[in-house]
Design a protein around this motif. Structure first.
Motif, PDB file in Angstrom:
ATOM      1  N   LYS A  55       1.066  -0.983  -0.013  1.00 18.43           N
ATOM      2  CA  LYS A  55      -0.156  -0.037   0.646  1.00 18.43           C
ATOM      3  C   LYS A  55       1.092   1.092  -0.108  1.00 18.43           C
ATOM      4  CE  LYS A  55      -4.047  -2.225   2.197  1.00 18.43           C
ATOM      5  NZ  LYS A  55      -5.016  -1.739   3.389  1.00 18.43           N
ATOM      6  N   SER A  56       0.419   2.266  -0.345  1.00 22.69           N
ATOM      7  CA  SER A  56       0.630   3.904  -0.851  1.00 22.69           C
ATOM      8  C   SER A  56      -0.367   4.465  -0.212  1.00 22.69           C
ATOM      9  CB  SER A  56       1.302   3.742  -2.346  1.00 22.69           C
ATOM     10  OG  SER A  56       2.251   4.924  -2.334  1.00 22.69           O
ATOM     11  N   LYS A  57       0.821   4.937   0.578  1.00 23.85           N
ATOM     12  CA  LYS A  57      -0.353   6.864   0.546  1.00 23.85           C
ATOM     13  C   LYS A  57       0.214   8.298  -0.591  1.00 23.85           C
ATOM     14  CE  LYS A  57      -1.610   5.187   4.890  1.00 23.85           C
ATOM     15  NZ  LYS A  57      -1.914   5.580   6.162  1.00 23.85           N
ATOM     16  N   HIS A  58       1.507   7.723  -0.710  1.00 24.85           N
ATOM     17  CA  HIS A  58       1.939   9.124  -1.766  1.00 24.85           C
ATOM     18  C   HIS A  58       1.292   9.878  -2.821  1.00 24.85           C
ATOM     19  CE1 HIS A  58       5.272  12.115  -2.021  1.00 24.85           C
ATOM     20  NE2 HIS A  58       5.023  11.721  -3.087  1.00 24.85           N
ATOM     21  N   ASP A  59       1.063  10.797  -3.115  1.00 26.76           N
ATOM     22  CA  ASP A  59       0.845  11.150  -4.682  1.00 26.76           C
ATOM     23  C   ASP A  59       1.637  11.418  -5.195  1.00 26.76           C
ATOM     24  OD1 ASP A  59      -0.570  11.627  -6.430  1.00 26.76           O
ATOM     25  OD2 ASP A  59      -1.342  14.142  -6.152  1.00 26.76           O
ATOM     26  N   TYR A  60       2.720  10.392  -6.184  1.00 29.29           N
ATOM     27  CA  TYR A  60       3.652  10.712  -7.111  1.00 29.29           C
ATOM     28  C   TYR A  60       3.370  11.483  -8.319  1.00 29.29           C
ATOM     29  CZ  TYR A  60       5.272   7.141  -4.483  1.00 29.29           C
ATOM     30  OH  TYR A  60       5.832   6.364  -2.716  1.00 29.29           O
ATOM     31  N   SER A  61       2.473  11.779  -9.003  1.00 29.33           N
ATOM     32  CA  SER A  61       1.887  12.505  -9.514  1.00 29.33           C
ATOM     33  C   SER A  61       3.222  13.880  -9.956  1.00 29.33           C
ATOM     34  CB  SER A  61       0.307  12.342 -10.266  1.00 29.33           C
ATOM     35  OG  SER A  61      -0.250  13.558  -8.843  1.00 29.33           O
ATOM     36  N   ILE A  62       3.230  14.175  -9.469  1.00 29.83           N
ATOM     37  CA  ILE A  62       3.459  15.662  -9.645  1.00 29.83           C
ATOM     38  C   ILE A  62       4.694  15.471  -9.658  1.00 29.83           C
ATOM     39  CG2 ILE A  62       4.412  17.978  -8.691  1.00 29.83           C
ATOM     40  CD1 ILE A  62       1.878  18.314  -6.607  1.00 29.83           C
ATOM     41  N   LYS A  63       5.117  14.575  -9.184  1.00 34.16           N
ATOM     42  CA  LYS A  63       7.288  14.011  -9.114  1.00 34.16           C
ATOM     43  C   LYS A  63       6.822  13.303 -10.717  1.00 34.16           C
ATOM     44  CE  LYS A  63      11.266  13.591  -8.312  1.00 34.16           C
ATOM     45  NZ  LYS A  63      12.117  14.635  -8.793  1.00 34.16           N
ATOM     46  N   VAL A  64       5.893  12.469 -11.319  1.00 35.47           N
ATOM     47  CA  VAL A  64       6.333  11.634 -11.831  1.00 35.47           C
ATOM     48  C   VAL A  64       5.478  12.919 -13.669  1.00 35.47           C
ATOM     49  CG1 VAL A  64       4.781   9.915 -13.845  1.00 35.47           C
ATOM     50  CG2 VAL A  64       5.881   9.869 -11.411  1.00 35.47           C
ATOM     51  N   LYS A  65       5.794  13.989 -13.550  1.00 35.33           N
ATOM     52  CA  LYS A  65       4.831  14.171 -13.824  1.00 35.33           C
ATOM     53  C   LYS A  65       6.393  15.402 -14.873  1.00 35.33           C
ATOM     54  CE  LYS A  65       1.595  18.447 -15.663  1.00 35.33           C
ATOM     55  NZ  LYS A  65       1.256  19.132 -15.240  1.00 35.33           N
ATOM     56  N   SER A  66       7.119  15.949 -13.921  1.00 36.87           N
ATOM     57  CA  SER A  66       7.916  16.584 -13.938  1.00 36.87           C
ATOM     58  C   SER A  66       9.333  15.405 -15.001  1.00 36.87           C
ATOM     59  CB  SER A  66       8.895  16.433 -13.105  1.00 36.87           C
ATOM     60  OG  SER A  66      10.859  17.208 -13.300  1.00 36.87           O
ATOM     61  N   ILE A  67       8.935  13.966 -14.497  1.00 41.99           N
ATOM     62  CA  ILE A  67      10.059  13.547 -14.611  1.00 41.99           C
ATOM     63  C   ILE A  67      10.171  12.619 -16.349  1.00 41.99           C
ATOM     64  CG2 ILE A  67      11.071  10.284 -14.415  1.00 41.99           C
ATOM     65  CD1 ILE A  67      10.454  11.145 -11.448  1.00 41.99           C
TER      66      ILE A  67
END
Length: 243
Positions: A55-67
């Protein structure tokens, strides 16, 4: 004078287009030697729960958008995420971090952490992946391990190992690998020499090998591949016990 101005104009145009092509090249995250090669594995989407996804609680969308900025398709998004993880995550030699969130925060983790981080980053990019559980063979013997199968479309995918791509461990020291792409889009016949999946579906071989066969395979260094000896050749020789 007119002739001189024409030459200057032509030089300007040449420099302009040269800079454009250089800029365009920088948006491609994959080295040419792994860009759309022929090792894609055929496997359709499976909507089933993967027990190795924590399970994960982190939102990775902003970082992934940059990557993944500038990526044109899922293959390039997979490339970009893989490269970022290999460049930024170290192996946790204390063997305490298994999940994506602590791995991202502390920039280290074991194989499960690497793969869970890849899974959630890929998910944020709209890319479906599966964590493959099994055994891996290194200089220290055979042990439990997980790696990734990532879909480039609904019916094809690639094998990759972000943990081994990042580096290796000797004792309590992590050694960063010079070329992370050695473990990206790996030929199934190369992968099976070191990675044995619990589910034989992930072997992607015409005739799956048994665990006993896997155990009997010799340790094959990546230098064999670098020196032009193909994965097919090594696999066939290993099956026949000729290596």
């Amino acid at each position: 004078m007119k002739r001189y101005l024409s030459i200057v104009a032509l030089l300007f145009v040449a420099i302009f287009f040269s800079s454009c092509s250089t800029t365009k090249a920088r948006t491609v995250f994959c080295p040419k030697r792994v860009y759309y090669n022929d090792t894609f594995c055929v496997k359709e989407y499976e909507e089933k729960e993967n027990p190795y996804v924590l399970k994960s609680k982190h939102d990775y969308s902003i970082k992934v958008k940059s990557i993944t900025k500038g990526c044109r398709n899922d293959y390039e998004r997979i490339c970009a995420i893989y490269k970022w993880i290999c460049d930024n995550i170290q192996y946790d030699t204390s063997y305490e971090i298994y999940d994506a969130d602590r791995c991202y925060k502390n920039k280290k983790g074991v194989c499960s952490a690497y793969c869970n981080l890849f899974y959630y980053m890929a998910k944020a990019a709209g890319v479906k992946t599966e964590i493959v559980n099994g055994s891996a063979k290194g200089y220290g013997g055979i042990g439990g391990h997980v790696w990734i199968f990532a879909y480039i479309n609904k019916k094809q995918g690639i094998l990759l190992d972000p943990t081994w791509g990042a580096g290796s461990v000797g004792g309590m020291t992590f050694y960063k690998r010079d070329d992370c792409w050695e473990w990206f889009n790996v030929d199934p016949k190369r992968m099976i020499l070191t990675h044995f999946p619990e589910d034989e579906t992930y072997q992607f071989l015409e005739t799956p090998v048994s665990f006993n066969q896997f155990v009997g395979f010799p340790h094959v260094d990546i230098d064999y591949i670098k020196n032009g000896i193909t994965a097919d050749y090594i696999f066939e020789k290993s099956i026949k016990n000729e290596l």
